[in-house]
Design a protein around this motif. Structure first.
Motif, PDB file in Angstrom:
ATOM      1  N   HIS A 124       1.054  -1.251   0.045  1.00  0.00           N
ATOM      2  CA  HIS A 124      -0.185   0.052   0.147  1.00  0.00           C
ATOM      3  C   HIS A 124       0.930   1.242  -0.101  1.00  0.00           C
ATOM      4  O   HIS A 124       0.651   2.186  -0.720  1.00  0.00           O
ATOM      5  CB  HIS A 124      -0.801   0.173   1.219  1.00  0.00           C
ATOM      6  CG  HIS A 124      -2.239  -0.840   1.098  1.00  0.00           C
ATOM      7  ND1 HIS A 124      -2.914  -0.637   0.136  1.00  0.00           N
ATOM      8  CD2 HIS A 124      -2.639  -1.866   1.739  1.00  0.00           C
ATOM      9  CE1 HIS A 124      -4.147  -1.486   0.394  1.00  0.00           C
ATOM     10  NE2 HIS A 124      -3.885  -2.361   1.271  1.00  0.00           N
ATOM     11  N   LEU A 125       1.742   1.291   0.769  1.00  0.00           N
ATOM     12  CA  LEU A 125       2.711   2.516   0.943  1.00  0.00           C
ATOM     13  C   LEU A 125       3.519   2.722  -0.421  1.00  0.00           C
ATOM     14  O   LEU A 125       3.868   3.803  -0.737  1.00  0.00           O
ATOM     15  CB  LEU A 125       3.599   2.273   2.139  1.00  0.00           C
ATOM     16  CG  LEU A 125       3.082   2.581   3.667  1.00  0.00           C
ATOM     17  CD1 LEU A 125       3.969   2.053   4.541  1.00  0.00           C
ATOM     18  CD2 LEU A 125       2.598   3.870   3.668  1.00  0.00           C
ATOM     19  N   VAL A 126       4.225   1.515  -0.963  1.00  0.00           N
ATOM     20  CA  VAL A 126       4.982   1.891  -2.207  1.00  0.00           C
ATOM     21  C   VAL A 126       4.107   2.117  -3.250  1.00  0.00           C
ATOM     22  O   VAL A 126       4.437   3.151  -4.053  1.00  0.00           O
ATOM     23  CB  VAL A 126       5.580   0.262  -2.702  1.00  0.00           C
ATOM     24  CG1 VAL A 126       6.102   0.560  -3.638  1.00  0.00           C
ATOM     25  CG2 VAL A 126       6.631  -0.029  -1.432  1.00  0.00           C
ATOM     26  N   ARG A 127       2.838   1.746  -3.317  1.00  0.00           N
ATOM     27  CA  ARG A 127       1.860   2.324  -4.392  1.00  0.00           C
ATOM     28  C   ARG A 127       1.524   3.681  -4.298  1.00  0.00           C
ATOM     29  O   ARG A 127       0.547   4.035  -4.901  1.00  0.00           O
ATOM     30  CB  ARG A 127       0.652   1.406  -4.588  1.00  0.00           C
ATOM     31  CG  ARG A 127       1.218   0.018  -5.352  1.00  0.00           C
ATOM     32  CD  ARG A 127      -0.091  -0.648  -5.507  1.00  0.00           C
ATOM     33  NE  ARG A 127       0.317  -1.687  -6.526  1.00  0.00           N
ATOM     34  CZ  ARG A 127      -0.357  -2.877  -6.685  1.00  0.00           C
ATOM     35  NH1 ARG A 127      -1.266  -3.059  -6.053  1.00  0.00           N
ATOM     36  NH2 ARG A 127      -0.253  -3.380  -7.794  1.00  0.00           N
ATOM     37  N   GLY A 128       1.713   4.021  -3.043  1.00  0.00           N
ATOM     38  CA  GLY A 128       1.101   5.518  -2.634  1.00  0.00           C
ATOM     39  C   GLY A 128      -0.266   5.540  -2.188  1.00  0.00           C
ATOM     40  O   GLY A 128      -0.961   6.599  -2.329  1.00  0.00           O
ATOM     41  N   ASP A 129      -0.936   4.401  -1.756  1.00  0.00           N
ATOM     42  CA  ASP A 129      -2.087   4.393  -1.409  1.00  0.00           C
ATOM     43  C   ASP A 129      -2.197   4.822   0.280  1.00  0.00           C
ATOM     44  O   ASP A 129      -2.292   3.749   1.037  1.00  0.00           O
ATOM     45  CB  ASP A 129      -2.624   2.895  -1.699  1.00  0.00           C
ATOM     46  CG  ASP A 129      -4.167   2.465  -1.232  1.00  0.00           C
ATOM     47  OD1 ASP A 129      -4.925   3.570  -0.912  1.00  0.00           O
ATOM     48  OD2 ASP A 129      -4.761   1.497  -1.109  1.00  0.00           O
ATOM     49  N   THR A 130      -2.303   6.167   0.561  1.00  0.00           N
ATOM     50  CA  THR A 130      -2.385   6.457   1.887  1.00  0.00           C
ATOM     51  C   THR A 130      -3.400   6.072   2.687  1.00  0.00           C
ATOM     52  O   THR A 130      -3.260   5.528   3.570  1.00  0.00           O
ATOM     53  CB  THR A 130      -2.476   8.166   1.750  1.00  0.00           C
ATOM     54  OG1 THR A 130      -1.308   8.460   1.079  1.00  0.00           O
ATOM     55  CG2 THR A 130      -2.340   8.543   3.326  1.00  0.00           C
ATOM     56  N   ARG A 131      -4.728   6.215   1.861  1.00  0.00           N
ATOM     57  CA  ARG A 131      -6.110   5.528   2.855  1.00  0.00           C
ATOM     58  C   ARG A 131      -5.912   4.053   3.157  1.00  0.00           C
ATOM     59  O   ARG A 131      -5.944   3.748   4.344  1.00  0.00           O
ATOM     60  CB  ARG A 131      -7.202   6.041   1.944  1.00  0.00           C
ATOM     61  CG  ARG A 131      -8.445   5.393   2.665  1.00  0.00           C
ATOM     62  CD  ARG A 131      -9.674   5.851   1.755  1.00  0.00           C
ATOM     63  NE  ARG A 131     -10.015   7.432   1.734  1.00  0.00           N
ATOM     64  CZ  ARG A 131     -10.984   7.665   0.934  1.00  0.00           C
ATOM     65  NH1 ARG A 131     -11.804   6.982   0.587  1.00  0.00           N
ATOM     66  NH2 ARG A 131     -11.088   9.132   1.080  1.00  0.00           N
ATOM     67  N   GLY A 132      -5.662   3.344   2.022  1.00  0.00           N
ATOM     68  CA  GLY A 132      -5.436   1.835   2.213  1.00  0.00           C
ATOM     69  C   GLY A 132      -4.483   1.699   3.450  1.00  0.00           C
ATOM     70  O   GLY A 132      -4.607   0.612   4.255  1.00  0.00           O
ATOM     71  N   ALA A 133      -3.207   2.179   3.087  1.00  0.00           N
ATOM     72  CA  ALA A 133      -2.130   1.902   4.195  1.00  0.00           C
ATOM     73  C   ALA A 133      -2.534   2.408   5.662  1.00  0.00           C
ATOM     74  O   ALA A 133      -2.586   1.584   6.711  1.00  0.00           O
ATOM     75  CB  ALA A 133      -0.936   2.599   3.723  1.00  0.00           C
ATOM     76  N   ALA A 134      -3.506   3.485   5.701  1.00  0.00           N
ATOM     77  CA  ALA A 134      -3.700   3.678   7.118  1.00  0.00           C
ATOM     78  C   ALA A 134      -4.956   2.953   7.676  1.00  0.00           C
ATOM     79  O   ALA A 134      -4.628   2.485   8.825  1.00  0.00           O
ATOM     80  CB  ALA A 134      -4.377   5.251   6.877  1.00  0.00           C
ATOM     81  N   GLU A 135      -5.750   2.363   6.705  1.00  0.00           N
ATOM     82  CA  GLU A 135      -6.836   1.583   7.200  1.00  0.00           C
ATOM     83  C   GLU A 135      -6.362   0.129   7.781  1.00  0.00           C
ATOM     84  O   GLU A 135      -6.540  -0.408   8.798  1.00  0.00           O
ATOM     85  CB  GLU A 135      -7.995   1.435   6.216  1.00  0.00           C
ATOM     86  CG  GLU A 135      -8.654   2.471   5.771  1.00  0.00           C
ATOM     87  CD  GLU A 135      -9.617   2.117   4.828  1.00  0.00           C
ATOM     88  OE1 GLU A 135      -9.586   1.177   4.165  1.00  0.00           O
ATOM     89  OE2 GLU A 135     -10.521   3.138   4.492  1.00  0.00           O
ATOM     90  N   LEU A 136      -5.183  -0.304   7.085  1.00  0.00           N
ATOM     91  CA  LEU A 136      -4.617  -1.538   7.312  1.00  0.00           C
ATOM     92  C   LEU A 136      -3.604  -1.438   8.428  1.00  0.00           C
ATOM     93  O   LEU A 136      -3.702  -2.361   9.477  1.00  0.00           O
ATOM     94  CB  LEU A 136      -3.851  -2.178   6.126  1.00  0.00           C
ATOM     95  CG  LEU A 136      -3.101  -3.438   6.377  1.00  0.00           C
ATOM     96  CD1 LEU A 136      -4.016  -4.690   6.758  1.00  0.00           C
ATOM     97  CD2 LEU A 136      -2.281  -3.907   5.027  1.00  0.00           C
ATOM     98  N   ALA A 137      -3.068  -0.323   8.437  1.00  0.00           N
ATOM     99  CA  ALA A 137      -2.273   0.168   9.889  1.00  0.00           C
ATOM    100  C   ALA A 137      -3.066  -0.078  11.062  1.00  0.00           C
ATOM    101  O   ALA A 137      -2.701  -0.580  12.200  1.00  0.00           O
ATOM    102  CB  ALA A 137      -1.510   1.240   9.738  1.00  0.00           C
ATOM    103  N   ARG A 138      -4.329   0.594  10.990  1.00  0.00           N
ATOM    104  CA  ARG A 138      -5.103   0.862  11.998  1.00  0.00           C
ATOM    105  C   ARG A 138      -5.391  -0.597  12.646  1.00  0.00           C
ATOM    106  O   ARG A 138      -5.504  -1.273  13.632  1.00  0.00           O
ATOM    107  CB  ARG A 138      -6.261   1.493  11.975  1.00  0.00           C
ATOM    108  CG  ARG A 138      -6.124   2.924  11.882  1.00  0.00           C
ATOM    109  CD  ARG A 138      -7.377   3.923  11.875  1.00  0.00           C
ATOM    110  NE  ARG A 138      -8.051   3.664  11.011  1.00  0.00           N
ATOM    111  CZ  ARG A 138      -7.930   4.659   9.896  1.00  0.00           C
ATOM    112  NH1 ARG A 138      -6.939   5.781   9.882  1.00  0.00           N
ATOM    113  NH2 ARG A 138      -8.562   4.530   8.704  1.00  0.00           N
ATOM    114  N   THR A 139      -6.000  -1.505  11.643  1.00  0.00           N
ATOM    115  CA  THR A 139      -6.116  -2.908  11.956  1.00  0.00           C
ATOM    116  C   THR A 139      -5.227  -3.940  12.746  1.00  0.00           C
ATOM    117  O   THR A 139      -5.319  -4.453  13.363  1.00  0.00           O
ATOM    118  CB  THR A 139      -6.723  -3.612  10.579  1.00  0.00           C
ATOM    119  OG1 THR A 139      -7.875  -2.947   9.947  1.00  0.00           O
ATOM    120  CG2 THR A 139      -6.907  -5.066  10.768  1.00  0.00           C
TER     121      THR A 139
END
Length: 785
Positions: A613-628
């Motif tokens: 997610h981070l490498v692709r620049g998907d900030t929202r997806g990275a934040a959601e997965l990080a919260r989980t």
């Protein structure tokens, strides 16, 4: 801070840090790829470097032509005075690659940060061609200081790729322990130089009743040649991939001669059988190196095993290798065991289980039968059932032969390793060794596997010095048995131990030796295991392109991998190495394959998903997965914390970043990844505080791998550039600059440096390197550490 080493040979000096080759003090002008080839061959001087590996390491891709490589090596040879046909510096290894062979001296310069009074120290002065193999001397060096260090190993940068030593080692033990014909009596040393291969039996009759004969009698003949002839016979499970499916004597003869040429075998035996009304006829056709035509023997018996036994004894007598004239005749139990082994060789576990369950009352409790039942259930993944069977065998005490009890104890040890109970595994293997040591009548392979298993357990218990001694003894036992495949399996474990001790260059030598053996014998599951272990070392050496070549080769055998744990490990490694090379779609495909697989995806897969997610620049997806992931209980490793902090900072959630940092225990707070996460968070408020954290991360990385040094160095340099201190960033990148042509992180950070310094020409070169290495990554996005 310490710089890269300087290499001196003949009248030349090569300095990778400043990218200079000097002859008698004068600089020799070299194209970048020529210089890189010299550096790589010198750095890997303990071994030969394959053509594809050299291309991947220097060019960062695999589509370089032979002509380009040849011209580059020609210029490299001329640059170091290696002209003519003597090849005194760079030796061509026919049909493989190249090797650096010139004697050299390595010095490690120090900077004023290290010590104002320090002077360069000679590390080595030796002929690279005469370096001893570490595996052959491990057992004699139990007390060597280099092997008894009690300092804990720093946290690895690539936890997916590195994996636990026990995972791969247990897989190799799983193969050796469950193959039929595992424990023949020990062979005499004089016979061990002779390798024999027994091919599958051919028959004139084709019926379901006799289907087991093809593999079962092959294995019986091989076992009898070991027992009565003292010969080194290739395990039947490894003959099958070599033999493949064949039909017709003409094909068999061509196959036999091919095996003589490719495996190093001295003899290939082609058995055939003809059933009569009340008896069997078995014929053995032996082909020998340099002999035309072959030797034939034939015998008859009331059963196929009786005929096979008589024919084998006759052949051994003709060869002068019959050690006993009173060998036992085949029994009803022996025939049933060979039927079971035939099904195991064919991978028909259900059929093998049916044969075990269908025996009469008179054979039901025979120890060899019970042992196979335990091995069958272990192979099927039914560890609880296997453990009960092994425990029952051991409980019968001396009523069970020592070799069978030892195998049952080893089975319990292997099951304990698979379950993560390493203290129990060590105890079980020690008990097996107590039965085996000093008993010259038992198979040295059993002894080697017990030492190997105990070594694996001791590694996981943090007792590396004892583990090295055990695995070194295992290798010596396998060598004494004359079994190249078992030696190669131990070499993989030795390589992983060397990697654990930060000797990845030495580890690659071990892995390459194992890979060559497994490839020669076409042992695909072990080949895949060795290649994924090799890729791990290449990643720690910051060689992502070379690692990609290794995992791609492993993936060629993915569909042939029988063990689901090994298949999962290869897939994980391929996913992460693909990401390191910017192959994001390929990474996603491997992740999807793991999620759709028969096993529950490992937790570490979530870390890989977060990085993607981070490498692709998907900030929202990275934040959601990080919260989980942050809500999950239990310990969180340094890499996940570092990724979690980066995800939170991209979402401008400082509180979440602070929460991630607080999840680490006291031990994790000395880890490079955690220190780097602390530095990235501190950058938002205090450049001074972030600088101290970056320096601490650099110091932790210096004790770890080149890849860790690249990660910490690039992050620190990028922070200094962002703070307007580009001149302070330059030395950090200079230390890792020789990897710039192969590593996207260095190329990106170097480009930022040259832009900050307004060096347009250098920036243009770096921009080209970034585009070449980016793959599917967007160079406009922030780097992910």
């Amino acid at each position: 801070m310490r710089t890269l080493p300087i290499y001196a040979f003949d009248e030349f000096t090569l300095d990778p840090a400043v990218r200079e080759l000097r002859h008698r003090g004068a600089t020799v002008s070299l194209p970048p790829k020529v210089f890189d080839c010299l550096v790589y061959l010198i750095e890997q001087r303990e071994r030969a470097v394959g053509r594809d590996e050299l291309i991947a390491a220097v060019w960062g891709r695999v589509d370089v032509s032979d002509a380009v490589l040849a011209q580059t090596l020609l210029r490299a040879r001329r640059a170091v005075g290696d002209t003519g046909g003597e090849q005194t510096a760079i030796r061509t290894v026919p049909r493989f690659g190249y090797r650096w062979v010139a004697p050299l001296t390595v010095t490690m310069p120090t900077t004023t940060e290290d010590s104002a009074a320090a002077t360069p120290t000679a590390v080595a002065s030796e002929d690279a061609a005469d370096l001893p193999a570490v595996a052959s001397v491990l057992a004699a060096n139990d007390a060597a200081p280099a092997m008894t260090s009690a300092s804990p190993a720093p946290r690895r940068r690539w936890p997916l790729v590195a994996g636990a030593l026990a995972i791969v080692a247990a897989l190799l033990l799983w193969w050796t322990m469950t193959r039929p014909g595992h424990a023949p009596p020990a062979a005499q040393a004089s016979a061990q130089s002779v390798l024999a291969i027994v091919l599958p039996m051919t028959m004139t009759a084709d019926s379901a009743e006799h289907a087991w004969v093809r593999l079962g009698v092959m294995d019986y003949i091989a076992s009898r040649m070991r027992a009565d002839g003292g010969l080194n016979v290739l395990p039947s499970s490894q003959v099958l991939p070599l033999a493949g499916e064949r039909s017709g004597d003409g094909d068999a003869d061509a196959l036999a001669r091919r095996l003589l040429a490719t495996t190093g075998a001295h003899w290939v035996i082609q058995p055939s059988a003809v059933p009569g009304h009340n008896d069997w006829s078995v014929r053995l056709h032996l082909l020998q190196i340099g002999a035309q035509p072959g030797t034939d023997v034939e015998a008859r018996g009331d059963t196929v095993l009786t005929a096979a036994a008589a024919a084998t004894d006759t052949l051994l007598r003709r060869l002068g290798h019959l050690r006993s004239t009173s060998a036992s005749a085949p029994t009803a139990l022996a025939e049933r065991l060979q039927q079971i082994d035939a099904e195991l060789l064919a991978g028909q576990l259900a059929n093998a289980r049916g044969l075990i369950q269908g025996v009469g009352e008179d054979l039901r409790n025979e120890p060899p039968l019970r042992l196979r039942e335990g091995q069958l259930e272990f192979r099927a993944g039914n560890l609880d059932v296997a453990t009960r069977v092994f425990d029952n065998l051991i409980a019968r005490g001396s009523a069970v032969p020592d070799d069978i009890r030892a195998q049952a104890l080893a089975g319990l040890g292997a099951a304990a390793i698979r379950s993560g109970d390493f203290a129990n595994a060590e105890r079980r293997y020690s008990d097996a060794l107590a039965l085996l040591e000093g008993n010259g009548k038992l198979d040295p392979v059993l002894l080697g596997n017990a030492y190997n298993g105990r070594g694996v357990a001791r590694v996981e218990l943090g007792r590396d010095a004892e583990a090295i001694a055990d695995i070194g003894r295992a290798r010596l036992a396998m060598q004494r048995a004359g079994n190249e495949l078992e030696v190669a399996a131990v070499d993989v474990n030795l390589g992983m131990l060397e990697s654990r001790r930060h000797n990845d260059a030495q580890a690659l030598q071990q892995f390459d030796r194992a890979v060559a053996t497994f490839a020669r014998f076409d042992v695909r599951d072990n080949l895949a295991a060795a290649l994924q272990a090799k890729a791990a070392s290449q990643m720690r050496l910051a060689q992502p392109a070379a690692a990609l070549a290794s995992v791609q080769r492993a993936a060629e055998h993915f569909d042939a991998i029988e063990n689901p744990i090994l298949a999962e490990r290869v897939a994980l490694v391929h996913a992460e190495v693909s990401m390191a090379n910017g192959r994001l779609g390929e990474t996603e495909a491997w992740i999807a394959r793991l999620q759709a697989g028969p096993r529950k995806p490992p937790q570490v897969l979530d870390t890989l998903r977060l990085r993607l997610h981070l490498v692709r620049g998907d900030t929202r997806g990275a934040a959601e997965l990080a919260r989980t992931l942050a809500a999950a209980s239990g310990n969180i490793d340094g890499e996940r914390i570092l990724l979690g902090v980066q995800a939170a900072l991209r979402a401008d959630d400082v509180a979440a970043a602070q929460a991630w940092l607080a999840r680490a225990g006291a031990e994790a707070q000395t880890d490079m990844s955690w220190l780097l996460a602390k530095a990235l968070l501190a950058m938002r408020d205090s450049p001074t505080a972030s600088e101290s954290a970056f320096v601490a991360a650099d110091a932790a990385a210096a004790k770890d791998s080149p890849d860790a040094r690249v990660t910490a160095g690039c992050a620190h340099a990028a922070a200094l550039i962002a703070q307007g201190a580009a001149e302070r960033a330059a030395p950090l990148l200079g230390e890792i600059g020789t990897l710039a042509d192969n590593d996207y992180r260095i190329a990106r950070t170097t480009l930022a440096l040259y832009r900050a310094l307004e060096d347009r020409n250098a920036a243009a070169d770096s921009e080209a390197a970034v585009k070449r290495l980016a793959g599917e990554r967007d160079p406009r996005l922030p780097l992910v550490y």
